[in-house]
Design a protein around this motif. Structure first.
Motif, short mmCIF file in Angstrom:
data_model
loop_
_atom_site.label_atom_id
_atom_site.label_comp_id
_atom_site.label_asym_id
_atom_site.label_seq_id
_atom_site.Cartn_x
_atom_site.Cartn_y
_atom_site.Cartn_z
N LYS A 124 -20.83 7.45 38.57
CA LYS A 124 -20.66 9.03 38.28
C LYS A 124 -20.92 9.14 36.85
N HIS A 125 -20.91 8.01 36.13
CA HIS A 125 -21.47 8.17 34.58
C HIS A 125 -21.67 7.09 33.90
N ILE A 145 -13.26 9.73 33.17
CA ILE A 145 -14.17 10.15 34.08
C ILE A 145 -14.08 9.30 35.54
N ARG A 150 -13.24 14.28 41.54
CA ARG A 150 -13.68 13.09 42.39
C ARG A 150 -13.91 12.04 41.75
N LEU A 178 -16.25 16.38 28.93
CA LEU A 178 -16.53 17.39 29.89
C LEU A 178 -16.30 17.32 31.22
N ASN A 179 -15.80 18.19 32.12
CA ASN A 179 -16.05 18.14 33.41
C ASN A 179 -15.00 17.36 34.22
N CYS A 180 -13.91 17.10 33.19
CA CYS A 180 -12.93 16.07 33.82
C CYS A 180 -11.47 16.75 33.75
N ASP A 301 -15.12 18.88 45.22
CA ASP A 301 -16.52 18.79 44.78
C ASP A 301 -17.24 20.05 45.40
N SER A 302 -17.79 20.79 44.67
CA SER A 302 -18.43 22.33 45.10
C SER A 302 -19.67 21.92 45.83
N SER A 303 -20.38 20.87 45.40
CA SER A 303 -21.69 20.57 46.09
C SER A 303 -21.63 19.98 47.37
N GLU A 304 -20.32 19.80 47.77
CA GLU A 304 -20.27 19.28 48.96
C GLU A 304 -19.95 20.46 50.21
N ILE A 305 -20.02 21.59 49.44
CA ILE A 305 -19.90 22.53 50.64
C ILE A 305 -21.52 23.17 50.98
N LYS B 19 -30.66 11.56 33.07
CA LYS B 19 -29.86 11.74 33.88
C LYS B 19 -30.10 12.91 34.99
N GLN B 60 -27.68 24.35 46.20
CA GLN B 60 -27.07 23.18 46.19
C GLN B 60 -27.53 22.40 44.79
N LYS B 63 -25.14 23.21 41.94
CA LYS B 63 -23.77 22.50 42.04
C LYS B 63 -23.76 21.10 41.58
N GLN B 64 -25.18 20.28 42.05
CA GLN B 64 -25.25 18.93 41.74
C GLN B 64 -25.23 18.82 40.29
N ILE B 66 -24.15 20.78 37.95
CA ILE B 66 -22.86 21.05 36.96
C ILE B 66 -21.96 19.86 37.05
N LYS B 67 -22.03 18.86 38.26
CA LYS B 67 -21.41 17.69 38.23
C LYS B 67 -21.38 16.68 37.44
N VAL B 68 -22.93 16.72 36.82
CA VAL B 68 -23.46 15.69 35.69
C VAL B 68 -22.27 15.80 34.48
N ILE B 69 -21.84 14.83 34.07
CA ILE B 69 -20.65 14.66 33.24
C ILE B 69 -21.28 15.52 31.94
N VAL B 71 -23.19 17.86 31.46
CA VAL B 71 -23.64 19.35 31.65
C VAL B 71 -22.45 20.33 31.39
#
Lengths: 570, 163
Positions: A124-125, A145, A150, A178-180, A301-305, B19, B60, B63-64, B66-69, B71
């Motif tokens: 993930k990171h 993270i 997810r 970020l994003n957590c 996880d919106s990318s799964e939509i 990344k 898509q 969305k991928q 924005i998932k990168v920590i 970003v």
């Protein structure tokens, strides 16, 4: 204080006092700190791959982060398979890898590998800590993270300087990343739409994926099923979220799914999908998947939509809070659960799909082994699996009641993961029995961990379904390649009883169905790890199965073979 | 297929470009141009990428991303934006007549002469990518020694309502 001690202190402050690791040149300072630290335990594995899987097993059994440690170069690359396994199943693993000194970086030094590059697509990171003063904040961020939203594995690289250098600054109070943060609450109108959909369709179905398990939302989903009297299908990763014997749990869908579950997918008019990423192993031909149904997808996880399957409506958020909101709305609208023709029919189909697996013939039918395991274990005990036919037999016939009691490599399909999973799970839950249902091929891939079990006094019971074949590939070769058994015969060279003996452990050979029960009883009664090596029918096939690229309707074989789909229509 | 301009605001951390580029490769996207630079906010960089794709794939991809920590944000600058790119061109000069023609074209395209001697000329043009393409097409009659471009950068236009 040295950086290496700060690494341990930060882990302990965050609830981690056990790691799975293997030393080497570039992590000597870190393990030197472990030597002095009585509150910290490292389980010395015999291969770094097993360290990563054991950390993963720990994470899946407990829901907390599991930690693995390896040295630079080959030690770190050995973690890669374990990280990939954790990444595909969204498991919170924190892996530390040593690294050569910063001034040697990029110069092809001894045991240098670009792990920041290598781990990039399967974590993930990742972080590299060059300055000891960054250790505390970075590890806190890494855990955050790995475990938030997810979950997923995080790799932290430790060049030698950060381990041997002194801490010069106080630790920062916050370690923002970020994003957590917590997911925003779902919109009220979306919840209302979802509730209306569930109440106003004739043939609704719930499809539960591993995300529901990760969100610890098992309680909510079970309440929803009861309240709506709605049938439910699961993916492999969600096994245990709903009791297998629940009359409305139709079982696993997909390539080796239950016909009842696949039938429901193809005949529902509304499918509410929670925490499921529509892997190709569950959809079959995507164009035909649930063609007649409206699909509402709920995921963090919106990318799964709309990634693999086009859906009609989505709600992004934490599935647990979404289900809480949904239950609150539904409770106002429903006095008592409605008995619909659809739910009655699905209950009936579930029963039709349950076949008798108490099979007395010799050589042993693998289903009989699973039946005996069901009888031998408690609901709270944990079962792990390797990957292959035995895994699918377990997925079909093993009775699980609670989440996190069935641990298996789903997305990555990693052979050899089952035994180290079991070791990690046993460390996480020392009070329950942990059984690894494994294949003879799969088990051998990490059988060296018998030494870990012996030395560290860990009891994880491998039950090997031994057919002298790489059974799943053999099955494909039988069905799709005209029995041309290329490179799948393992022979009976490996004597698992002697193997156990070599590690100072007991091994039991089982050749008749009548012996299974006693063998399991003996193994589970032992204080130490005991191998139960069960010789099963060599060419048994796990059915039903889909032909590659087929639709869920094209599944063949299994308990309903004679009846086929037509019987469902009655 | 259409050309999209995606702007990605990222934390200025080591490896962040790797990344993102890794993600483009894994998800099967081909980057046309890429430009990276600092922004109005300290510690944040903006990565501007142009690529050819279709709408569903771009959704898509966003969305991928924005998932990168690291970003912070992703925006689509394909529509209603000011788009500019800087390009440096080195040409060989063969005689005074050719030199005069080149200078004439430089003036026509509102480009700029950075350096010139008897045998070579270096021209800078800052403009929309398609205009740069036209300029290069015109110059292709001459001896092009080297072309180097920054990649597209874009910014949302002010709009009529100033919103």
């Amino acid at each position: 204080m040295k950086g290496s001690q700060m690494i341990l202190n930060t882990l302990k402050d965050n609830g981690v006092n056990t790691t799975f690791g293997y030393p080497g040149g570039s992590v000597i300072p870190l393990f030197d700190a472990v030597y002095n630290d009585n509150e910290f335990r490292n389980i010395l594995v015999r291969h770094e791959q097993a360290a990563a899987h054991a950390a993963d097993g720990y994470a899946r059994a407990s829901g907390n982060v599991g930690v693995a440690i390896a040295t630079s170069g080959p030690g770190a690359t050995n973690l890669v398979t374990g990280l990939g396994t954790a990444y595909y199943d969204s498991s919170p693993v924190l892996a530390f890898g040593g690294q050569v000194s910063v001034n040697f970086l990029g110069k092809d030094a001894f045991q240098e590998s670009d792990m920041m590059g290598i781990t990039l697509p399967i974590t993930k990171h990742n972080f590299q800590i060059r300055n000891p003063d960054d250790i505390n904040a970075t590890i806190r961020k890494a855990i955050k993270i790995a475990t938030s939203r997810r979950p997923g594995p995080v790799y932290v690289e430790l060049p030698k300087e950060c381990q041997v250098g002194d801490i010069t600054k106080p630790n920062p109070k916050t370690a923002e990343v970020l994003n957590c943060g917590p997911m925003p609450r779902a919109k009220k109108e979306d919840i209302k739409k979802l509730a209306d959909g569930l109440l106003n369709t004739q043939a609704p179905l719930i499809l539960v994926g591993g995300g529901v398990l990760l969100a610890n939302a098992s309680g909510q989903i079970n309440k929803l099923i009861e309240l709506l009297n709605i049938p439910v299908a699961t993916t492999l990763m969600a096994k245990g979220v709903i009791p297998d014997n629940h009359p409305l749990n139709l079982g696993m869908i997909g390539m080796h799914g239950r016909k009842s579950a696949n039938y429901a997918i193809m005949n529902a008019d509304l499918i509410v999908v929670l925490g499921c990423r529509f892997s190709d192993r569950i959809t079959g031909d995507t164009d035909a998947f649930a063609r007649d149904a409206k699909i509402i997808q709920i995921d963090i996880d919106s990318s799964e939509i709309n990634k693999n399957i086009d859906i009609d409506m989505s709600i992004i958020g934490d599935v647990k809070s979404i289900l809480d909101d949904l239950l609150a709305v539904l409770k106002m609208k429903i006095k008592s659960p409605k008995q619909t023709d659809w739910s009655k029919k699905m209950k009936k189909i579930k029963q039709l799909c349950c076949c008798d697996i108490d099979i007395g013939k010799t050589p042993i039918d693998p289903r009989k082994v699973i039946k005996e395991i069901n009888a031998a274990i408690k609901d709270t005990d944990i079962v792990t699996t390797g990957v292959g036919q035995h895994q699918m037999y377990a997925a079909h016939f093993l009775e699980r009641k609670y989440p996190r009691t069935f641990i298996t490599s789903g997305g990555f399909g990693t052979m050899g993961s089952g035994f180290p999973f079991a070791i990690g799970a046993k460390i996480a839950k020392p009070d329950v029995e942990v059984i690894d249902i494994d294949g003879d091929g799969s088990f051998i891939m990490n059988s060296q961990e018998l030494a870990t079990c012996k030395e560290e006094n860990i009891k994880a019971t491998p039950v090997i379904l031994n057919n002298n074949y790489l059974g799943m590939v053999r099955q494909w070769l039988e069905i799709f390649y005209g029995r041309r058994y290329s490179q799948v015969g393992l022979g009976n060279t490996t004597d698992f009883v002697k193997m156990a003996d070599a590690y100072g452990l007991e091994g039991i050979l089982v050749e008749k169905p009548s012996e299974i029960k006693d063998a399991l009883k003996e193994a589970m009664g032992n204080d130490e790890t005991t191998i139960v090596n069960i010789m099963i029918e060599k060419e048994s096939n796990i059915l039903p199965m889909l032909p590659p690229g087929g639709t869920l309707k094209e599944a063949f074989g299994g308990c309903m073979e004679q009846a086929g789909y037509e019987c469902f229509e009655k | 297929m259409k050309t999209y301009i995606i702007s990605i605001l990222v934390a200025d951390e080591p490896g962040v470009l790797l990344k993102l580029c890794g993600l483009f490769v894994r998800r099967g996207f081909n980057i046309n141009t890429i430009a990276v630079g600092s922004t109005e906010k300290k510690g944040l960089s903006r990565i501007m990428i142009t690529l050819n794709s279709d709408g569903k794939k771009i959704t898509q991809l966003k969305k991928q991303l924005i998932k990168v920590i690291d970003v912070v944000g992703v925006s689509d600058l394909t529509e209603n934006t000011i788009v500019e790119e800087l390009c440096l061109i080195k040409l060989g000069i063969n005689g005074e007549k050719e030199r005069d023609e080149i200078i004439n074209n430089v003036n026509l395209f509102k480009a700029k002469i950075i350096d010139i001697n008897k045998t070579n000329i270096i021209i800078q043009i800052t403009d929309r990518p398609n205009k740069i393409k036209n300029f290069i097409d015109v110059l292709s009659d001459y001896e092009i020694v080297k072309i180097t471009r920054t990649g597209t950068v874009a910014i949302k236009d002010i709009g009529t309502n100033n919103n």
